[in-house]
Design an enzyme around this catalytic site. Structure first.
Site, short mmCIF file in Angstrom:
data_model
loop_
_atom_site.label_atom_id
_atom_site.label_comp_id
_atom_site.label_asym_id
_atom_site.label_seq_id
_atom_site.Cartn_x
_atom_site.Cartn_y
_atom_site.Cartn_z
N GLY A 1 0.81 -1.21 0.00
CA GLY A 1 0.00 0.00 0.00
C GLY A 1 0.84 1.26 0.00
CB CYS B 1 1.78 -0.08 3.83
SG CYS B 1 2.31 -1.48 4.83
CB ALA C 1 0.34 0.35 10.67
#
Length: 332
Positions: free
Chosen positions: A174, A177, A258
């Protein structure tokens, strides 16, 4: 062991010498998996950029979810809100005939298993490392998405994942990411989908790595039943985060689940934060672009539906000629 693989930029879909498809209007882009029926094989990533919580009312902004459902795709509500708030928002959307999904942690899934299995919506166990998920037997007609994985053979594990289960593939691919940067773990997304689809006994979602319409069409051609993308929708008009002006240009914020901002900690950060250019496109317009690209690719490959497209698609390496495929006109 060393595995040779490839990315979406390393190949092209080879057109057929003859096609029965005379108009893109003849092409069917719909997908059906259990009770889930989509006019386009598109799901947006379950990220807070698409369903921000109102700090005053604690309600989830569902305008993006409604817009994507109306456009023929589906949004999966992110884990940014409390479980009860997510579940209430899903119930309200269902009552108004919107297609919607709900992301849950592994602990939330285990604690609320009966409730989730009896909810007429897609449920997604949304964790970074799907390898920690134990055997599951899912009895609902609405799909359960499990992931994420970067091992092609996981799509053969029908004894481990029984029932209406979809495997979500993609680790570190991603745009928001940073898993590959901080851990070195991953698998090139295009090669992952291709390798998994060649042995698959379970439906596949390709999650990540899609930065253009052509990447989306390639993911479908390689064998993905559905493509999940965040980057392509991040700057849509309906996303709740406000537009910002930077050096005279317009952007919308975008960040991984995240990331430090989402996790509220500097520990174990495997996501990035940044901005994407704002082009004033609605979700519907973005979906039109995706459909135009997909139906055109299908017509080149003599294919009337997605299954035929994947069967007919053949590929040619283009990694050393990538500049040939780019627009090289001066923009004025």
């Amino acid at each position: 062991m060393f595995i040779d693989s490839f990315t979406f930029q390393d190949f092209l879909i080879q057109p057929k010498s003859r096609s029965r498809v005379k108009s893109r209007s003849q092409v069917d882009t719909s997908i059906k998996l259990g009770n889930l029926e989509l006019n386009m094989p598109v799901i947006s990533a379950s990220m807070s950029a698409f369903d921000t919580i109102n700090p005053f009312s604690a309600e989830i902004d569902v305008n993006f979810a409604k817009a994507l459902s109306n456009a023929g795709g589906m949004h999966i509500l992110s884990r940014s809100a409390k479980f009860s708030n997510r579940f209430d928002a899903v119930q309200k959307l269902i009552e108004n005939d919107y297609k919607v999904g709900m992301a849950v942690s592994l602990s939330e899934f285990n604690e609320n298993r009966y409730l989730l299995e009896n909810t007429p919506a897609v449920i997604s166990i949304d964790i970074a490392n799907g390898a920690i998920i134990d055997d599951i037997e899912w009895e609902s007609n609405w799909p359960l998405i499990v992931g994420n994985f970067a091992t092609p053979s996981v799509t053969t594990e029908v004894q481990r994942f029984r029932g209406n289960v979809i495997i979500k593939l993609g680790v570190g691919s991603g745009s928001a990411c940073s898993t590959r940067v901080v851990t070195g773990v991953g698998y090139p997304q295009a090669g992952l989908v291709y390798d998994a689809s060649r042995v698959s006994k379970l439906p596949i979602i390709s999650d990540g790595g899609v930065s253009s319409v052509s990447d989306f069409t390639k993911a479908i051609a390689l064998g993905a039943d559905i493509v999940m993308t965040g980057r392509l929708f991040a700057a849509a008009k309906e996303t709740p985060w406000p537009t910002q002006v930077i050096n005279g240009d317009f952007f919308k914020p975008y960040r991984g689940m995240a990331s430090r901002e989402e996790k509220k900690t500097k520990k174990f950060v495997e996501g990035a934060s940044g901005y994407v250019p704002y082009e004033e496109k609605t979700v519907q317009e973005i979906m039109y672009d995706l459909k135009d690209g997909l139906t055109s690719a299908m017509s080149y490959c003599d294919s009337f539906d997605l299954q035929e497209f994947q069967y007919n698609a053949s590929f040619v390496s283009s990694s050393s000629h990538h500049l040939e495929s780019s627009v090289r006109l001066k923009q004025i």
